[in-house]
Design a protein around this motif. Structure first.
Motif, PDB file in Angstrom:
ATOM      1  N   ASP A  87       0.834  -1.211   0.000  1.00 38.90           N
ATOM      2  CA  ASP A  87       0.000   0.000   0.000  1.00 38.90           C
ATOM      3  C   ASP A  87       0.864   1.255   0.000  1.00 38.90           C
ATOM      4  O   ASP A  87       0.565   2.228  -0.701  1.00 38.90           O
ATOM      5  CB  ASP A  87      -0.927   0.004   1.211  1.00 38.90           C
ATOM      6  CG  ASP A  87      -2.011  -1.069   1.129  1.00 38.90           C
ATOM      7  OD1 ASP A  87      -2.267  -1.568   0.022  1.00 38.90           O
ATOM      8  OD2 ASP A  87      -2.590  -1.400   2.181  1.00 38.90           O
ATOM      9  N   GLU A  88       1.932   1.251   0.786  1.00 36.68           N
ATOM     10  CA  GLU A  88       2.801   2.420   0.862  1.00 36.68           C
ATOM     11  C   GLU A  88       3.471   2.710  -0.474  1.00 36.68           C
ATOM     12  O   GLU A  88       3.545   3.861  -0.919  1.00 36.68           O
ATOM     13  CB  GLU A  88       3.867   2.213   1.939  1.00 36.68           C
ATOM     14  CG  GLU A  88       4.787   3.406   2.128  1.00 36.68           C
ATOM     15  CD  GLU A  88       5.819   3.187   3.220  1.00 36.68           C
ATOM     16  OE1 GLU A  88       6.708   4.045   3.378  1.00 36.68           O
ATOM     17  OE2 GLU A  88       5.744   2.151   3.917  1.00 36.68           O
ATOM     18  N   GLU A  91       1.025   4.180  -3.057  1.00 30.28           N
ATOM     19  CA  GLU A  91       0.809   5.618  -2.865  1.00 30.28           C
ATOM     20  C   GLU A  91       1.924   6.421  -3.529  1.00 30.28           C
ATOM     21  O   GLU A  91       1.677   7.468  -4.129  1.00 30.28           O
ATOM     22  CB  GLU A  91       0.748   5.944  -1.373  1.00 30.28           C
ATOM     23  CG  GLU A  91      -0.518   5.441  -0.679  1.00 30.28           C
ATOM     24  CD  GLU A  91      -0.527   5.766   0.800  1.00 30.28           C
ATOM     25  OE1 GLU A  91       0.386   6.492   1.264  1.00 30.28           O
ATOM     26  OE2 GLU A  91      -1.444   5.291   1.498  1.00 30.28           O
TER      27      GLU A  91
END
Length: 232
Positions: A87-88, A91
């Motif tokens: 997820d990081e 982004e």
């Protein structure tokens, strides 16, 4: 860490389009505003007032296309560059594509009405050569080797002995380096031979004009040239 083939059937990002309702009549100007509005919102995150009024939507609703498209392109790029999809990291890739999309170049021509009642809108696109430059200057196997070597890792045995958290941290460092390499090319991005793409709007059984999916696929494939398809 080899670059994989692009296999998404609808291209890197298939926009979530709302149809153009035909009730009350649709003019050539409406068709032009619709197509330009869809492209502007999808790639630039720009929402023209005429488009919002025509579609009877708010800017926040229109922004959903932009955010969805960024996420889809980020997912594809992570596969393209063999990046672990945390997820990081996603982004970070989304932020990268905001910068990339801001450099898209295209011109939407006035719509024409066809004999069958449908519309055709020509879009002139200058394909961006960023990913061609990237593949010509970066070898992902080498990038991975450099990242692992910087951590004192020189064998598969060392990698296999890592915990999940340690390995994901290593993948994150690889992703950061790839993202940095692409971002470093942005100031010198170039454009290839201008291409013409025809977007057709077809009236469906529900009295709504829809973009032909393959036309949008062609347009999307022209915006960023991943394989040198439009290089001179």
């Amino acid at each position: 860490m080899k670059i994989s083939k692009r296999i998404a059937v609808l291209g890197a990002a298939a926009v979530l389009t709302a149809g153009l309702a035909a009730c009350g009549g649709v003019t050539k100007d409406d068709a032009t505003v619709y197509v330009k509005g869809q492209i502007d919102s999808t790639y630039l995150g720009q929402y023209n007032e005429d488009y919002l009024k025509l579609m009877d939507m708010t800017e926040a609703e229109a922004a959903e296309d932009y955010e969805w498209n960024l996420g889809a392109e980020a997912d594809w790029f992570m596969d393209f560059a063999s990046i672990y999809p945390s997820d990081e990291t996603k982004e970070k890739v989304v932020e990268l594509y905001k910068e990339i999309y801001a450099k898209c170049k295209y011109t939407v021509q006035p719509a024409s009405k066809l004999d069958n009642g449908n519309f055709a809108v020509e879009v002139l696109v200058e394909p961006m050569d960023l990913m061609v430059q990237f593949q010509n200057t970066a070898d992902l196997d080498t990038v991975w080797t450099e990242v692992t070597a910087s951590e004192g890792i020189t064998s598969d045995e060392q990698i296999n002995a890592m915990s999940d958290a340690e390995y994901e941290a290593l993948e994150a460092r690889y992703a950061d380096k790839v993202i940095a390499l692409v971002r470093g090319l942005l100031p010198d991005v170039g454009y290839e031979t201008e291409q013409s793409c025809i977007i057709q709007l077809k009236l469906n059984d529900e009295n709504v004009y829809e973009m032909v999916g393959t036309d949008w696929q062609n347009l999307d494939g022209m915006m960023i040239d991943y394989y040198g398809s439009y290089a001179q």
